[in-house]
Enzyme design. Structure first.
Site, PDB file in Angstrom:
ATOM      1  CE1 TYR A  36      25.785   4.645  73.203  1.00 14.69           C
ATOM      2  CE2 TYR A  36      25.925   3.845  70.940  1.00 14.69           C
ATOM      3  CZ  TYR A  36      25.216   4.279  71.856  1.00 14.69           C
ATOM      4  OH  TYR A  36      23.884   4.406  71.837  1.00 14.69           O
ATOM      5  CD1 TRP A  61      23.094  -0.214  71.495  1.00 15.76           C
ATOM      6  CD2 TRP A  61      21.738  -1.814  71.413  1.00 15.76           C
ATOM      7  NE1 TRP A  61      22.113   0.164  71.593  1.00 15.76           N
ATOM      8  CE2 TRP A  61      21.057  -0.461  71.417  1.00 15.76           C
ATOM      9  CE3 TRP A  61      20.851  -2.994  71.405  1.00 15.76           C
ATOM     10  CZ2 TRP A  61      19.474  -0.600  71.600  1.00 15.76           C
ATOM     11  CZ3 TRP A  61      19.467  -2.849  71.568  1.00 15.76           C
ATOM     12  CH2 TRP A  61      18.766  -1.610  71.543  1.00 15.76           C
TER      13      TRP A  61
HETATM   14  N1  LIG Z   1      24.325   7.490  60.342  1.00 15.11           N
HETATM   15  C1  LIG Z   1      23.762   6.883  61.413  1.00 15.11           C
HETATM   16  N2  LIG Z   1      24.467   6.341  62.449  1.00 15.11           N
HETATM   17  C2  LIG Z   1      24.096   5.888  63.636  1.00 15.11           C
HETATM   18  C3  LIG Z   1      22.562   5.726  63.972  1.00 15.11           C
HETATM   19  C4  LIG Z   1      21.819   6.362  62.917  1.00 15.11           C
HETATM   20  O1  LIG Z   1      20.641   6.301  62.918  1.00 15.11           O
HETATM   21  N3  LIG Z   1      22.257   6.691  61.479  1.00 15.11           N
HETATM   22  N4  LIG Z   1      22.335   5.364  64.988  1.00 15.11           N
HETATM   23  C5  LIG Z   1      22.855   5.508  66.072  1.00 15.11           C
HETATM   24  C6  LIG Z   1      22.501   4.526  67.127  1.00 15.11           C
HETATM   25  S1  LIG Z   1      20.856   5.029  67.817  1.00 15.11           S
HETATM   26  C7  LIG Z   1      23.048   3.656  67.875  1.00 15.11           C
HETATM   27  S2  LIG Z   1      22.549   2.986  69.172  1.00 15.11           S
HETATM   28  C8  LIG Z   1      24.694   3.383  67.259  1.00 15.11           C
HETATM   29  C9  LIG Z   1      24.736   1.792  67.419  1.00 15.11           C
HETATM   30  O2  LIG Z   1      26.121   1.444  67.224  1.00 15.11           O
HETATM   31  P1  LIG Z   1      26.846   0.145  68.163  1.00 15.11           P
HETATM   32  O3  LIG Z   1      26.104  -0.239  69.191  1.00 15.11           O
HETATM   33  O4  LIG Z   1      28.384   0.506  68.215  1.00 15.11           O
HETATM   34  O5  LIG Z   1      26.721  -0.946  66.768  1.00 15.11           O
HETATM   35  P2  LIG Z   1      26.592  -2.676  66.806  1.00 15.11           P
HETATM   36  O6  LIG Z   1      26.692  -2.906  65.768  1.00 15.11           O
HETATM   37  O7  LIG Z   1      25.467  -2.908  68.022  1.00 15.11           O
HETATM   38  O8  LIG Z   1      28.178  -2.774  67.681  1.00 15.11           O
HETATM   39  C10 LIG Z   1      28.262  -3.791  68.706  1.00 15.11           C
HETATM   40  C11 LIG Z   1      29.336  -4.654  68.491  1.00 15.11           C
HETATM   41  O9  LIG Z   1      29.783  -5.296  69.668  1.00 15.11           O
HETATM   42  C12 LIG Z   1      30.392  -6.549  69.487  1.00 15.11           C
HETATM   43  N5  LIG Z   1      29.753  -7.602  70.414  1.00 15.11           N
HETATM   44  C13 LIG Z   1      28.560  -8.102  70.562  1.00 15.11           C
HETATM   45  N6  LIG Z   1      28.532  -9.054  71.834  1.00 15.11           N
HETATM   46  C14 LIG Z   1      29.705  -8.717  72.221  1.00 15.11           C
HETATM   47  C15 LIG Z   1      30.434  -9.280  73.629  1.00 15.11           C
HETATM   48  O10 LIG Z   1      29.542  -9.956  74.299  1.00 15.11           O
HETATM   49  N7  LIG Z   1      31.550  -8.690  73.768  1.00 15.11           N
HETATM   50  C16 LIG Z   1      32.350  -8.022  72.837  1.00 15.11           C
HETATM   51  N8  LIG Z   1      33.592  -7.589  73.457  1.00 15.11           N
HETATM   52  N9  LIG Z   1      31.828  -7.456  71.897  1.00 15.11           N
HETATM   53  C17 LIG Z   1      30.691  -7.631  71.315  1.00 15.11           C
HETATM   54  C18 LIG Z   1      29.467  -7.131  68.104  1.00 15.11           C
HETATM   55  O11 LIG Z   1      30.148  -7.785  67.302  1.00 15.11           O
HETATM   56  C19 LIG Z   1      29.450  -5.436  67.362  1.00 15.11           C
HETATM   57  O12 LIG Z   1      30.638  -5.261  66.510  1.00 15.11           O
HETATM   58  O13 LIG Z   1      24.792   3.665  65.893  1.00 15.11           O
HETATM   59  C20 LIG Z   1      24.567   5.045  65.832  1.00 15.11           C
HETATM   60  N10 LIG Z   1      24.694   5.427  64.450  1.00 15.11           N
HETATM   61  N1  LIG Z   2      15.884  -3.924  63.420  1.00 11.24           N
HETATM   62  C1  LIG Z   2      16.463  -2.917  64.162  1.00 11.24           C
HETATM   63  N2  LIG Z   2      15.833  -2.376  65.067  1.00 11.24           N
HETATM   64  C2  LIG Z   2      16.158  -1.343  65.893  1.00 11.24           C
HETATM   65  C3  LIG Z   2      17.613  -0.972  65.705  1.00 11.24           C
HETATM   66  C4  LIG Z   2      18.380  -1.691  64.744  1.00 11.24           C
HETATM   67  O1  LIG Z   2      19.644  -1.370  64.614  1.00 11.24           O
HETATM   68  N3  LIG Z   2      17.717  -2.719  63.980  1.00 11.24           N
HETATM   69  N4  LIG Z   2      18.345  -0.060  66.614  1.00 11.24           N
HETATM   70  C5  LIG Z   2      17.638   0.294  67.790  1.00 11.24           C
HETATM   71  C6  LIG Z   2      18.060   1.481  68.232  1.00 11.24           C
HETATM   72  S1  LIG Z   2      19.712   1.389  69.088  1.00 11.24           S
HETATM   73  C7  LIG Z   2      17.525   2.736  68.512  1.00 11.24           C
HETATM   74  S2  LIG Z   2      18.152   3.869  69.077  1.00 11.24           S
HETATM   75  C8  LIG Z   2      16.254   2.698  67.876  1.00 11.24           C
HETATM   76  C9  LIG Z   2      16.125   4.035  66.960  1.00 11.24           C
HETATM   77  O2  LIG Z   2      14.799   4.465  66.669  1.00 11.24           O
HETATM   78  P1  LIG Z   2      14.662   5.736  65.537  1.00 11.24           P
HETATM   79  O3  LIG Z   2      15.688   6.413  65.983  1.00 11.24           O
HETATM   80  O4  LIG Z   2      13.282   6.151  65.730  1.00 11.24           O
HETATM   81  O5  LIG Z   2      14.901   4.777  64.188  1.00 11.24           O
HETATM   82  P2  LIG Z   2      15.064   5.251  62.582  1.00 11.24           P
HETATM   83  O6  LIG Z   2      14.923   4.036  61.963  1.00 11.24           O
HETATM   84  O7  LIG Z   2      16.467   6.032  62.592  1.00 11.24           O
HETATM   85  O8  LIG Z   2      14.047   6.067  62.385  1.00 11.24           O
HETATM   86  C10 LIG Z   2      12.585   5.858  62.386  1.00 11.24           C
HETATM   87  C11 LIG Z   2      12.180   6.615  61.195  1.00 11.24           C
HETATM   88  O9  LIG Z   2      12.121   8.048  61.261  1.00 11.24           O
HETATM   89  C12 LIG Z   2      12.015   8.738  59.982  1.00 11.24           C
HETATM   90  N5  LIG Z   2      12.665   9.882  60.035  1.00 11.24           N
HETATM   91  C13 LIG Z   2      13.991  10.345  60.003  1.00 11.24           C
HETATM   92  N6  LIG Z   2      14.007  11.638  59.955  1.00 11.24           N
HETATM   93  C14 LIG Z   2      12.822  12.035  59.930  1.00 11.24           C
HETATM   94  C15 LIG Z   2      12.774  13.444  60.178  1.00 11.24           C
HETATM   95  O10 LIG Z   2      13.245  14.485  59.909  1.00 11.24           O
HETATM   96  N7  LIG Z   2      11.201  13.656  60.073  1.00 11.24           N
HETATM   97  C16 LIG Z   2      10.316  12.599  60.130  1.00 11.24           C
HETATM   98  N8  LIG Z   2       9.003  12.738  60.024  1.00 11.24           N
HETATM   99  N9  LIG Z   2      10.725  11.095  60.122  1.00 11.24           N
HETATM  100  C17 LIG Z   2      12.113  11.104  60.071  1.00 11.24           C
HETATM  101  C18 LIG Z   2      12.672   7.866  59.369  1.00 11.24           C
HETATM  102  O11 LIG Z   2      12.070   7.438  57.789  1.00 11.24           O
HETATM  103  C19 LIG Z   2      12.859   6.381  59.936  1.00 11.24           C
HETATM  104  O12 LIG Z   2      12.423   5.303  59.174  1.00 11.24           O
HETATM  105  O13 LIG Z   2      15.954   1.731  66.904  1.00 11.24           O
HETATM  106  C20 LIG Z   2      16.218   0.391  67.656  1.00 11.24           C
HETATM  107  N10 LIG Z   2      15.572  -0.689  66.797  1.00 11.24           N
HETATM  108 MO   LIG Z   3      20.321   3.471  69.563  1.00  7.15          MO
END
Ligand SMILES: Nc1nc2c(c(=O)[nH]1)N[C@H]1C(S)=C(S)[C@@H](COP(=O)(O)OP(=O)(O)OC[C@H]3O[C@@H](n4cnc5c(=O)[nH]c(N)nc54)[C@H](O)[C@@H]3O)O[C@H]1N2
Ligand SMILES: Nc1nc2c(c(=O)[nH]1)N[C@H]1C(S)=C(S)[C@@H](COP(=O)(O)OP(=O)(O)OC[C@H]3O[C@@H](n4cnc5c(=O)[nH]c(N)nc54)[C@H](O)[C@@H]3O)O[C@H]1N2
Ligand SMILES: [Mo]
Length: 757
Positions: A107, A109
Site C-alpha cells: 500500500y 501513494w
Molecule cells: N494514525 C493514522 N494513520 C494513518 C492515517 C491517519 O489518518 N491516521 N491515514 C491513512 C491514510 S488515509 C493513508 S492514504 C496512508 C498513507 O500511507 P502511505 O501512502 O504509505 O504514506 P506515504 O508517506 O505517502 O508513503 C509513500 C512512500 O513511497 C515512497 N515513494 C515515493 N515515490 C516513489 C517512487 O516513485 N518509487 C518508490 N519505490 N517509492 C516511492 C516515498 O518516499 C514514501 O516513503 O496512511 C494511513 N495511516
Molecule cells: N496536506 C495533506 N493533505 C492530504 C493528505 C496529507 O497527507 N497531507 N492525505 C490525503 C489523504 S491520503 C486522504 S485519505 C485525505 C484524508 O482526509 P480525512 O481523512 O478527512 O483527513 P483528516 O485530516 O484525518 O480528517 C479531517 C478532519 O476530521 C476531523 N475529525 C477526526 N475525527 C473526527 C470525528 O470523529 N468527528 C468529527 N466531527 N471530526 C473528526 C479532524 O479534526 C480532522 O482534521 O486527505 C488527503 N489530503
Molecule cells: Mo488516504
C-alpha cells in the site's frame, strides 16, 4: 517548458548547474501548496538512498536473523549483486511455497506520475511472475468503500459525480461539514492537483451567503467562510449527533416522506429504532448531548435549519477511519434522505469535499494514461489494514463483507511506493509481525523506516529524475513531466529495476513488451486518447503534448448534481444496490449477521479504554503523509524537533504543560514524544497530532521502545472498523499525556542506517 506534477501541485523545477534549487508553483495556481519547497534540499540530503543495500546477516545468509531487522548495519552492494539476490529469493519462495506466499499488497501513494507509479509497476511485475497476495480497499476509505455499494453505489463512481462547487455556490444555503473542510487536506489529489480549488470555492459560497457549520473537535478544520458556526463534537460520536438530528426531523415532521417512499427502502425499521421502539431509548437531542457534548438545544436548532434550508451534508473520510466507521457514513446518507434533497442542486450529501482537491470540480473525468498491471492468478487477498493480522496468524479465518476468508502464509514481502511504518496502526505489534517473513524487499528513495526495516533495499529515482506523464482524475491539466536532474547516486526507475529482475527470471519480454520507458509513455498516452474521446475530450498528439509541456483538458460543460439522474427517473436510472434505491435498511448487510454492523445505521458504544484524552491523528499540513517529513517545510513546523501535538488550554493547565514543552503521549500500546502547542481551538478532552513523523525509536528493533519523534501510530489501535469492512480504525484511541522532564534524545529518524563492509 518543464513541469513536475506532485500529488500536491504542479511546479516548474529550477535547475542550476545540474542541481535543483527551487520548485516554482505553476503560475495559474492561485493557492499553491508550500510542500513543494521541501524538495530541493531533501532530494540530495543524507537521507537519500544512494546505492543498493542489503542487511548484513541477510547478505551472509538469506532469511537469517529476522530479529535483527532495524538493528544491524547494511552492506552496500552493486546493482548486479542486488538484482541477482532478489531474483534468487523470488524463485526460491515460489518453488518452496508458491506465489501465494508472496505479499505484494504494497500500500502507498508513491509519486504522482502515471507511468512510474510504483504500485502498478510492482503489480505488473508480480503478475508476470505468477501472481501475489494482493490487498483491497484503502486506509483512506476502508469502511466507506465497503459500505457504500450496499446502500448507494460504488465509492469511485460517487466521488467522481459529486455536486460541483459552482452549483453549491448557486444553490446551497446551509453546508454542514462533519470533520470540516480542512484546507490542509485539499492541497492534494492522488496523481496531481494542478490547480487548487477549495479557497476559491469557499470564497464564492461565502459571497453567496452560504452558512457553514463545522462539526469537528478542531476549529481550524473549517476556516475562511464568514458565516461559520463551530460545533466542537466529541470525536467518534457523530453518529449519535446525526441520529438526534434525524429524530428532530422525524418527530417535528420536517422530513420528506414522499422522497423516502419513492427513493429509499427500510425507513420504517430505522424509524422504530430512532424513536426508541426497539431498545426503549429515543435517540433524541438530550440523549445525544450526553454522548457528543453538543447542547440539546443546539442540535434541535440545527435540525430545524436543515429542515428549512437547502442543505448539503458533508462528511470527511476521517470519521469512518474508526471502530464502527461505517455508521457515520450510513447516517450521513440517511439524514440526507430524510431531508429529501438528494439529487437537487445545492443539497444532498457529500463524501469528502475538502479531503482531496479534485472532489467537487464538477468535471467529468476520463481515465488517463496508466500502466497495465495484467491479471493476478493468485486469488487470496486481504483488506489492506489487516496486514499485521495476516503476518501473525497464517491460516486463521476472518470475516470480510459477508465472506469468511483465510489468511495466507506469507514468506516474502515486496514493497514499492509506500511506508507501512507510517500508515499502519500499533507499530509495536507490526514490529512483531515484521519478523515473520523470510525476506523483505523494498524500492525506496529515502531511508524511511520501511527501508531501514527491510532486507534488500533498492534505490529508486524521484519524479524529478525521470520522464513521466502527470494526469489525475478531473484535474485541470495533463503535464509532460520532463526529467529535470540526473538520478541521484545510483538510483534507478522502478521500471528499470523490475525489468532487471524480470530478465533474470526469464520474463523480461512480457514485462517490457520490448518498450523502454520513453516508448511506454507514448504508448500509454496514445491508449488514453480513445478513452478521452468517449468523454468528448480531444487530446493533442503525443509529440505536441510533449513539446508544449502541458495540456489544459477541455472538459465538456456540465452542471454536476450528485444522483440527479436517479432522482429524475429512479426507474430508468436505478442505483446499483439490491433494491435499486438508497438502502436505509440493507437486507444484504443484515443477512451477514454482524453485531458490529447490523442492517441499518445504529449508535454502537465504542469499546474505549479508560484514558482521559482522545487521540486524533489526522493528515499533516506540511507534507503528504510521511513524504518529505525530512524536508524544510515539515521540519520548520516541529516543536523542539518533535511533531507538534495540540492540546486544549484546560487539559494543559491540569497537567502543568505549557506551549513549547515536550510531552510523552502514551497508552497501553506504547509511547511517543511530541512538542506541545496549547490552544483554545481544540475541544477539551482531545489531543491532535498529524500523521507522518518518521518512526524513530530510542532502541531500534526492540519492542515497546519509546518513539522520540512523534509517530502517533505507535499507539493507535490495530483493529478492523467492523467485520463488514475490516477498515483501518486509526482514530479510535485514547491516551494520557505527561510532561517530559528527562534529557531529550536526539532525533535520528532522517539519518541513514549504519553501513558496514
Ligand atoms: N494514525 C493514522 N494513520 C494513518 C492515517 C491517519 O489518518 N491516521 N491515514 C491513512 C491514510 S488515509 C493513508 S492514504 C496512508 C498513507 O500511507 P502511505 O501512502 O504509505 O504514506 P506515504 O508517506 O505517502 O508513503 C509513500 C512512500 O513511497 C515512497 N515513494 C515515493 N515515490 C516513489 C517512487 O516513485 N518509487 C518508490 N519505490 N517509492 C516511492 C516515498 O518516499 C514514501 O516513503 O496512511 C494511513 N495511516
Ligand atoms: N496536506 C495533506 N493533505 C492530504 C493528505 C496529507 O497527507 N497531507 N492525505 C490525503 C489523504 S491520503 C486522504 S485519505 C485525505 C484524508 O482526509 P480525512 O481523512 O478527512 O483527513 P483528516 O485530516 O484525518 O480528517 C479531517 C478532519 O476530521 C476531523 N475529525 C477526526 N475525527 C473526527 C470525528 O470523529 N468527528 C468529527 N466531527 N471530526 C473528526 C479532524 O479534526 C480532522 O482534521 O486527505 C488527503 N489530503
Ligand atoms: Mo488516504
Amino acid at each position: 517548458m518543464t513541469f513536475t506534477s506532485l500529488h500536491w501541485g504542479a511546479y516548474r523545477p529550477q535547475v542550476v548547474d545540474g542541481k535543483l534549487v527551487s520548485m516554482t508553483p505553476a503560475e495559474w495556481d492561485k493557492d499553491p501548496s508550500p510542500i513543494g519547497a521541501s524538495i530541493p534540499e531533501a532530494i540530495t540530503s543524507p537521507t537519500r538512498i544512494l546505492r543498493p543495500a542489503v542487511r548484513r546477516s541477510y547478505l551472509a545468509e538469506p532469511g537469517s536473523h529476522p530479529e535483527l531487522r532495524g538493528k544491524e548495519p547494511f552492506v552496500e552492494v552493486s546493482w548486479d549483486v542486488a538484482l541477482d539476490l532478489v531474483a534468487r529469493e523470488l524463485k526460491r519462495v515460489k518453488a518452496e511455497y508458491g506465489n501465494q506466499a508472496i505479499y505484494g499488497g504494497s500500500y502507498g501513494w508513491g509519486s504522482a506520475g502515471r507511468f512510474h507509479h510504483a504500485q502498478s509497476q510492482l503489480h505488473r511485475f508480480l503478475n508476470g511472475f505468477g501472481g501475489y497476495v494482493a490487498s483491497t480497499d484503502s486506509y483512506s476509505l476502508g469502511a466507506g468503500r465497503v459500505l457504500m455499494p450496499h446502500i448507494v453505489g460504488n465509492m469511485d463512481w460517487l466521488l467522481a459525480a459529486h455536486t460541483s462547487w459552482k452549483n453549491l455556490a448557486q444553490h446551497c444555503e446551509l453546508f454542514v461539514a462533519f470533520g470540516g473542510l480542512p484546507a490542509k487536506n485539499a492541497q492534494t489529489s492522488p496523481g496531481g492537483a494542478s490547480d487548487h480549488l477549495l479557497s476559491d470555492a469557499l470564497d464564492a459560497m461565502s459571497e453567496a451567503g452560504v452558512q457553514f457549520v463545522n462539526v469537528s473537535p478542531l476549529r481550524d478544520d473549517l476556516s475562511g467562510p464568514t458565516l461559520n458556526q463551530w460545533l466542537p463534537v466529541r470525536p467518534g460520536s457523530d453518529t449519535a449527533l446525526m441520529l438526534a438530528l434525524a429524530y428532530v426531523l422525524v418527530t417535528e415532521g420536517l422530513h420528506n416522506e414522499a422522497f423516502i417512499q419513492r427513493y429509499t427502502v427500510g425507513y420504517e425499521r430505522f424509524r422504530d429504532y430512532l424513536l426508541g421502539a426497539v431498545d426503549g431509548q429515543p435517540k433524541n437531542p438530550a440523549w445525544a448531548e450526553a454522548l457528543t457534548d453538543i447542547p440539546a438545544q443546539q442540535i434541535t436548532d440545527l435540525a430545524r435549519r436543515m429542515g428549512r434550508q437547502r442543505t448539503m451534508i458533508n462528511i470527511a473520510y476521517s470519521l469512518q477511519r474508526s471502530v464502527h466507521g461505517e455508521q457515520p457514513f450510513w447516517m450521513t446518507v440517511t439524514l440526507a434522505a430524510l431531508l429529501g434533497q438528494i439529487g437537487l442542486p445545492g443539497g444532498g450529501f457529500g463524501l469528502g469535499y475538502g479531503c482531496m482537491n479534485n472532489t467537487g470540480s464538477g468535471r467529468k473525468s476520463f481515465s488517463g494514461p496508466r500502466f497495465a498491471q495484467g491479471a493476478n492468478p493468485v486469488k487470496a487477498f486481504i483488506p489492506v489494514a489487516r496486514v499485521t493480522d495476516m503476518l501473525l496468524n497464517p491460516g486463521a479465518t476472518f470475516d470480510y463483507n459477508g465472506k469468511r476468508q483465510q489468511y495466507p502464509d506469507i514468506r516474502l514481502v515486496y514493497w514499492a511506493g509506500g511506508n507501512i511504518f507510517h500508515h499502519h496502526q500499533d507499530l509495536n505489534r507490526l514490529l512483531e509481525a515484521w519478523k515473520k517473513p523470510q525476506t523483505l524487499i523494498v524500492h525506496e528513495q529515502y531511508w524511511t523506516a520501511q527501508a531501514k526495516y527491510s532486507d534488500i533495499v533498492l534505490p529508486a529515482t524521484t519524479a524529478l529524475e525521470r520522464n513521466d506523464i502527470g494526469s489525475s482524475a478531473s484535474d485541470r491539466f495533463m503535464l509532460a513531466m520532463q526529467q529535470a536532474i540526473t538520478p541521484v547516486g545510483q538510483a534507478r526507475d522502478d521500471y528499470a529495476i523490475f525489468a532487471g529482475v524480470a530478465s533474470r527470471l526469464g520474463f523480461a519480454d512480457s514485462f517490457t513488451e520490448g518498450r523502454d520507458a520513453g516508448q511506454w509513455l507514448r504508448f500509454i498516452y496514445d491508449e488514453s486518447r480513445g478513452r478521452a474521446e468517449e468523454h468528448g475530450i480531444e487530446l493533442p498528439d503525443y509529440d505536441a503534448f510533449w513539446r508544449d509541456g502541458l495540456f489544459e483538458v477541455v472538459y465538456p460543460e456540465t452542471d454536476t448534481v450528485l444522483l440527479k439522474a436517479f432522482r429524475d427517473d429512479p426507474v430508468a436510472h436505478p442505483l446499483p444496490t439490491p433494491s435499486g434505491r438508497i438502502e436505509i435498511f440493507s437486507e444484504r448487510i443484515a443477512s451477514f449477521d454482524y453485531a458490529d454492523c447490523p442492517g441499518h445505521p445504529v449508535w454502537l458504544d465504542k469499546p474505549v479504554p479508560g484514558l482521559p484524552l482522545h487521540l486524533l491523528s489526522n493528515q499533516p499540513k506540511t507534507r503528504l503523509h510521511s513524504q518529505y517529513d525530512h524536508g524544510s517545510y515539515s521540519r520548520a513546523s516541529k516543536v523542539q524537533q518533535r511533531e507538534p501535538l495540540t492540546i486544549n488550554v484546560d487539559d494543559a493547565r491540569e497537567r502543568g504543560i505549557v506551549d513549547g514543552d515536550v510531552v510523552k503521549v502514551f497508552n497501553e500500546r506504547g509511547a511517543f514524544l511530541a512538542g506541545v502547542i496549547v490552544s483554545a481551538d481544540i475541544r477539551p478532552g482531545v489531543v491532535q497530532i498529524a500523521t507522518g513523523a518518521w518512526f524513530d525509536p530510542v532502541t531500534p528493533g526492540e519492542p515497546n521502545s519509546l518513539d522520540k519523534h512523534g509517530n502517533p501510530n505507535m499507539i493507535t489501535a490495530d483493529v478492523g472498523a467492523s467485520r463488514l469492512s475490516q477498515g483501518c480504525s486509526a482514530q479510535t484511541a485514547t491516551v494520557e499525556v505527561e510532561k517530559w522532564d528527562q534529557p531529550l534524545p536526539d532525533i535520528t529518524a532522517f539519518d541513514p542506517p549504519p553501513m558496514t563492509l
